[in-house]
Design an enzyme around this catalytic site. Structure first.
Site: not given
Ligand code: BES
Ligand code: ZN
Ligand code: ZN
Length: 490
Positions: A258, A340, A263, A344, A342, A270, A281
């Protein structure tokens, strides 16, 4: 820091280091007779070889020093303890401004001499890492030793096997540091195109070819997952495809990482607290590049494809919106309910692309879900997938490498969580319900059923605020060491 093997009698420095097991009768690399006086003084200081403890001794009328690091009890030994002990030696040596450090080597460790050498080199180089790209060095900044001399007991010559172990360990540690550098780089200085350029430089050496699918090519191919995630930024997204093909390859592996260079969450923005950490990220993509740096340095008998989908996730005027539907590269349509989620979306395209390369196994690495940090914490990665042998190997090798993995299930029944009313699938499940598993299930929809696959969620350990053991604050380089050991084992 330079690391090389030398015979003990050739070491002329005044600062030596040794390791010892708890309550052992001798220091590793020394006879009992040689050790006796040292151990006696160490005991008076309360040091018995406890794990994660060090002890500094002076001898030779105070002209020479011996630094001992404890490995703990022999029956509690794990190979990673050598890495941790070597790291402690380097940190102490840094504080004492040691320029040349002579570390005694010994056969008497369960991991054997090559394993000892490998772990010591890893621990030392990784602990000596400092990210100083963007600041002026001050006089009181810790500076690691210039040279680490790995000293063999008298009469024992350096064998080819040992020399090779040092060279390979050095190459792996350098690859980890390279990955750390990429993760630590400020987000505005590592745009998708910039990373593609770095990948192109990497490929110039070694049997590595590279293809970059720029924005126009992504459009032609219908890679709308990558395109829509990158649509809110002025920096165009791209897909990097690296390919290492040695003459007699035993297996073909596809690694996918990834690569969200920042992000922000996109329109599903966020919170601002801690958002800076989202420069990490792209740690999955950085790990793929790190592995390819290694492949340029050492010969491995495996064909490796490396895919890095790269995009910046920003809420610009042309950003994708919650409610949008996109058609991914595989042909499936996705309802984007949270911008967010993203990672996937870009991985969906890369995994479908990777499936078409028909590898024997495909492994993706991604800082995919915050839920993963809740589930397994900040030092463990979660593993999911359909390739039993790969999952077992990664867990086992990870332990040896000091990278920790725990398997989580791809629960069939939870597929219902990502059913969409308007598209083939939606990009989020129920709030706060098995977030990491649901993300894994989403990815699985884009992997060809014929291709054995493992997904590694590195959201916890890829980046650390404070550092631990030999991980310095910032990018850690997880899971480069384990992937390197696994490729070597195939
Ligand atoms: N990059 C983040 C995940 C992340 C969070 C990595 C904290 C490292 C530390 C990812 O893109 C994300 O924001 N995921 C969301 C998914 C949700 C919206 C379903 C999350 O984990 O809140
Ligand atoms: Zn992310
Ligand atoms: Zn994200």
């Amino acid at each position: 820091m330079n690391a090389e093997l030398i015979p003990l009698n050739r070491f002329e420095g005044r600062f030596r280091a040794a390791l010892m097991f708890e309550d052992a009768q001798s220091l590793l690399g020394m006879t009992r007779t040689e050790s006796r006086a040292f151990l006696h003084t160490a005991r008076e200081e309360g040091f018995r070889g406890q794990y994660e403890k060090t002890c500094l001794l002076r001898y030779d009328q105070g002209k020479s020093r011996l630094l001992i690091a404890g490995l703990g009890k022999r029956k509690e030994f794990e190979p990673d303890r050598i890495r941790v002990a070597a790291a402690m030696l380097i940190r102490d040596a840094e504080k004492m401004e040691v320029r040349q450090l002579g570390l005694l080597l010994a056969k008497a460790v369960p991991s054997g001499l090559p394993g000892f050498v490998e772990a010591a080199v890893h621990g030392a180089i990784l602990a000596a890492y400092h990210y100083t790209e963007h600041r002026k060095l001050k006089d009181d900044d810790p500076r690691p030793p210039d040279d680490l001399f790995l000293c063999l007991p008298k009469g024992q010559a350096a064998t080819k096997t040992l020399k090779r172990a040092v060279a390979e360990a050095r190459a792996v540690a350098d690859a980890v540091c390279y990955t750390r550098d990429l993760v630590n780089e400020p987000p505005s200085e590592k745009s998708p195109e910039k990373i593609a350029e770095l990948a192109t430089w990497l490929a110039k050496k070694g049997r590595i070819s590279v293809q970059v699918l720029h924005k126009a090519e992504l459009e032609k191919q219908g890679m709308n997952g990558i395109l829509r995630v990158g649509a809110g930024s002025h920096e165009p997204p791209c897909l990097v495809h690296l390919h290492y093909k040695p003459k007699k390859a035993r297996k073909t592996v596809c690694l996918v990482g990834k690569g969200i260079t920042f992000d922000s969450g996109g329109l599903s923005l966020k919170p601002s607290t801690g958002m800076d950490a989202m420069k990490s990220d792209m740690a999955g993509a950085a790990a793929v590049l790190g592995v390819f740096k290694l492949l340029g340095d050492v010969n491995l008998p495996v064909e490796v494809h490396g895919l890095a989908p790269l995009a910046e996730n920003l809420p610009g005027g042309s950003a994708q919106k919650p409610g949008d539907v996109l058609r991914a590269y595989s042909g499936k349509t996705v309802e984007v309910l949270n911008t967010d989620a993203e990672g996937r979306l870009i991985l969906a395209d890369a995994l479908a692309f990777g499936s078409r390369l028909k590898p024997d196994v495909m492994v993706d690495m991604a800082t995919l879900t915050g839920a993963c940090v809740i589930a397994v914490g900040d030092e463990y990665s979660a593993l999911f997938g359909t390739s039993r042998p790969t999952i077992s190997a990664l867990i086992r090798l990870g332990k040896q490498q000091g990278e920790w993995f725990w398997e989580l299930p791809l629960v069939e029944r939870y597929k219902s969580h990502i059913k969409s009313k308007v598209a083939d699938i939606k990009n989020i499940g129920k709030q706060r319900v098995a977030g990491s598993i649901v993300a894994g299930l989403f990815l699985q929809e884009f992997v060809d059923k014929e291709v054995p696959w493992v997904h590694i969620d590195i959201a916890g350990p890829a980046f650390t605020q404070d550092g631990w053991d030999y991980a310095r604050p910032g990018g850690t380089g997880v899971p480069v060491r384990t992937i390197a050991a696994w490729l070597k084992s195939l």
